[in-house]
Structure formats: structure tokens, C-alpha cells
Design a protein around this motif. Structure first.
Motif, short mmCIF file in Angstrom:
data_model
loop_
_atom_site.label_atom_id
_atom_site.label_comp_id
_atom_site.label_asym_id
_atom_site.label_seq_id
_atom_site.Cartn_x
_atom_site.Cartn_y
_atom_site.Cartn_z
N VAL A 71 0.86 -1.18 0.00
CA VAL A 71 0.00 0.00 0.00
C VAL A 71 0.89 1.23 0.00
N ARG A 72 0.59 2.19 -0.86
CA ARG A 72 1.38 3.42 -0.93
C ARG A 72 0.46 4.63 -0.90
N ILE A 73 0.77 5.56 0.00
CA ILE A 73 0.08 6.85 0.04
C ILE A 73 0.98 7.82 -0.71
N GLU A 74 0.57 8.22 -1.90
CA GLU A 74 1.46 8.99 -2.76
C GLU A 74 1.19 10.49 -2.72
N ASP A 75 0.05 10.89 -2.23
CA ASP A 75 -0.25 12.32 -2.18
C ASP A 75 -1.31 12.56 -1.11
N GLY A 76 -1.27 13.73 -0.49
CA GLY A 76 -2.28 14.08 0.51
C GLY A 76 -1.72 14.09 1.92
N ASP A 77 -2.53 14.58 2.83
CA ASP A 77 -2.15 14.69 4.24
C ASP A 77 -3.26 14.18 5.12
N VAL A 78 -2.88 13.81 6.34
CA VAL A 78 -3.83 13.37 7.35
C VAL A 78 -3.57 14.19 8.61
N GLU A 79 -4.62 14.83 9.12
CA GLU A 79 -4.50 15.63 10.33
C GLU A 79 -5.67 15.35 11.25
N LEU A 80 -5.45 15.59 12.52
CA LEU A 80 -6.53 15.59 13.51
C LEU A 80 -6.60 16.99 14.07
N GLY A 81 -7.78 17.58 14.02
CA GLY A 81 -7.95 18.94 14.52
C GLY A 81 -8.93 18.99 15.67
N GLN A 82 -8.79 20.02 16.47
CA GLN A 82 -9.78 20.28 17.51
C GLN A 82 -10.23 21.72 17.38
N ARG A 83 -11.53 21.88 17.31
CA ARG A 83 -12.12 23.21 17.23
C ARG A 83 -13.43 23.19 17.96
N LYS A 84 -13.65 24.21 18.80
CA LYS A 84 -14.91 24.31 19.54
C LYS A 84 -15.20 23.04 20.31
N SER A 85 -14.17 22.52 20.97
CA SER A 85 -14.29 21.40 21.90
C SER A 85 -14.67 20.09 21.22
N LYS A 86 -14.44 19.98 19.91
CA LYS A 86 -14.69 18.69 19.26
C LYS A 86 -13.51 18.33 18.38
#
Length: 314
Positions: A44-59
Motif C-alpha cells: 500500500v502506498r500513500i502517494e499524495d495528501g495529508d492526514v491531520e486531527l484537529g480540535q475546534r470548539k471542543s470537538k
């Protein structure tokens, strides 16, 4: 900064490297078998893109949009080795959680064609996508479970020196659905025999009233804080459902950015059958924050403390 305020500021964590390892580990564990033969994923290869986890307004919010390439291998029923490639242009929050579109699969067969090989290729194109999509559905849950603790803040000390998670009251509609109610209550009663009272809670959020109104009523946004399916047309005299049916009722009136009035019932043996309370949520916006007042009228006597604790917990 108090935890109730800190959790409403925007924070982000890039976890692309972790995501690549997760997909490599989880997808290469897939095995599908049938009369046509068997197939596994070799890389499996992830060739483009990003993965993030965000928190905004307590969620917590999963933010990802990646392109994926997969090598697959298998063997036909007569033992012929078969190999091919699969390109998936988009694996994203919008497809997996918001269901805004379907996955696109671009297939390549690297092995010379034969009846047996073609049968296995057709088998792969039919059976592999559901197996992949089951894993894609697990990904946002794993993302939050693994990294959510790094973004949330509370007043209690943690082992890492950063306070552990705690959230402010975000919605009375969510409150009693996610906590087991310990006190017994009548299961079958008519509304005329139920003594009730009211529970009122207030919270101030660093967010616009229109945004909060949408968070509580938009069917596509509600699962971001309930972590469960929801039904909400956000129109007067229409039914809604939260927490996969744990809380149900009907909208009475909605004034965008100002007020939501809805009937409210907890689907639990501890909540009297066919009894509906009335939840009124009001929004008062100031220059830099919004005060939200949750008024739940019709709470069965004896459940006030439990409902209050649930509201405070959210």
C-alpha cells in the motif's frame, strides 16, 4: 487557560506518517477467498495528501484526503499466479464519513489474460472494494483513539504534563444518551401520571451563534460530536434522531442562530414510555463568544441530578 476555554481554540496535529503505517498494516491483512481463487494485498502506498486531527470548539475533527495505490496478488482455482494494481484517487473524510461521493477504483491487471485469470480479476473487482471500505470506516475511529488525547485539555494533571481530556457542555440533546442512567424509573406510565421538573444549564463558547446552531441541527455535522448516526431535517414538525436512535423527538420551531425548540425523549428503560420533555436551546451572541442556554422542561422527578451531570459532562 481554563480547560473549558482552551478546548475551544483551534489546534491541529499532522499524523500522515502514522496514517501511512496504519493503512499498510491494516490493508495488507485483508484476504478474500472464493471459488475463483484467493487474493491478498501485497503493498500500500500513500502517494499524495495529508492526514491531520484537529480540535475546534471542543470537538475533534478528522481531516484527511489522500491518494492511494495498492498492489494485489492472488491465485486462480487452477493455481495460476495473478497480480495487479489498484489506484484509489481519493480516500477522505468527505467520502468515508460525510458520504458526499463514492470511492473510485481504477484497476490494472498485470498477468496475461485467460478464462481463469479473467474470472479472478472480476472476483477481485467485486469483493475487494467492500473489504477496503470496511477498513476505511475504521480509520477515523483509530485516528481519534490514538491521537485525540494529544489535543484535548482539562483541569486534571496528566502523566505527560498536558492535562487529560475533558469537554464542556456542548448540547443538551446529546447529554443523557451516552451515559447509563443508574436510577430506576417507571417504564410504562402515561404522561399525566408523571411528576416532572426542569433542568437549566448555560455554557459560553468562543464561536458564532450561527455556527453553533448548525452544529446542533445539521445532519452532516451532528456525528462529529455524537460519534454516531443522526437524522435531522432541521425543519419544524419533522422528527430527529441522535446517537443512532438513543435520543428522539420532533422539532417544534427553529430560528437560525437564535433558538431551537424540540421535543426530547431518551430511548431507555429508565425513561418513561411515550413521555417527551421539551428542550429549548437559546443562543446569545456577544462580540467574541456565544452563551448557550439549554432548558429541558419535563424531566421526570428523580432524574434531575442525572440529567444535570450529563449536561455538565458535555
Amino acid at each position: 487557560m481554563p480547560s473549558s476555554t482552551a478546548n475551544w481554540h483551534w489546534k491541529n496535529k499532522n499524523v500522515t506518517s502514522w496514517a501511512k503505517e496504519w493503512f499498510e498494516r491494516e490493508l495488507t491483512a485483508i484476504v478474500i477467498e472464493g471459488t475463483e481463487g484467493n487474493v491478498t494485498i501485497s503493498s500500500v502506498r500513500i502517494e499524495d495528501g495529508d492526514v491531520e486531527l484537529g480540535q475546534r470548539k471542543s470537538k475533534l475533527i478528522t481531516i484527511y484526503d489522500i491518494q492511494m495505490k495498492v498492489d494485489w496478488r492472488g491465485a486462480t482455482s487452477d493455481g495460476t499466479d495473478v497480480a495487479g494494481k489498484l489506484s484509489i484517487p481519493e480516500v477522505s473524510h468527505e467520502i468515508t464519513l460525510d458520504k458526499l461521493s463514492d470511492y473510485v477504483y481504477n484497476w490494472t491487471l498485470d498477468t496475461a489474460s485467460s478464462p481463469e485469470v479473467n474470472a479472478l480479476f472480476a472476483f477481485v473487482k467485486t469483493r475487494l472494494p467492500p473489504a477496503l471500505e470496511a477498513k476505511f470506516a475504521e480509520f477515523p475511529v483509530a485516528l481519534i483513539d490514538t491521537h485525540g488525547k494529544d489535543l484535548t485539555v482539562s483541569g486534571a494533571p496528566s502523566l505527560s504534563g498536558t492535562p487529560p481530556p475533558s469537554t464542556e457542555a456542548i448540547s443538551a440533546t446529546a447529554a443523557s444518551a451516552s451515559t447509563t442512567v443508574p436510577k430506576p424509573a417507571p417504564v410504562k406510565q402515561s404522561q399525566t401520571n408523571i411528576n416532572t421538573s426542569s433542568v437549566v444549564k448555560e455554557a459560553t463558547f468562543m464561536a458564532a451563534s450561527d455556527d453553533l446552531f448548525g452544529l446542533f441541527t445539521d445532519e452532516s455535522r451532528i456525528p462529529s460530536w455524537t460519534r454516531a448516526p443522526a437524522q435531522s431535517a432541521a425543519q419544524a414538525d419533522t422528527e430527529y434522531s441522535l446517537f443512532g436512535g438513543g435520543v428522539k423527538g420532533k422539532y417544534v420551531s427553529l430560528t437560525p442562530g437564535k433558538e431551537i425548540v424540540q421535543t426530547w425523549a431518551l430511548q431507555s428503560p429508565t425513561w418513561p414510555s411515550e413521555h417527551f420533555a421539551t428542550l429549548t436551546t437559546t443562543f446569545e451572541q456577544s462580540s467574541d463568544s456565544t452563551k448557550v442556554t439549554f432548558t429541558l422542561d419535563g424531566v421526570p422527578k428523580g432524574m434531575e441530578d442525572e440529567i444535570t451531570r450529563n449536561l455538565e459532562g458535555y
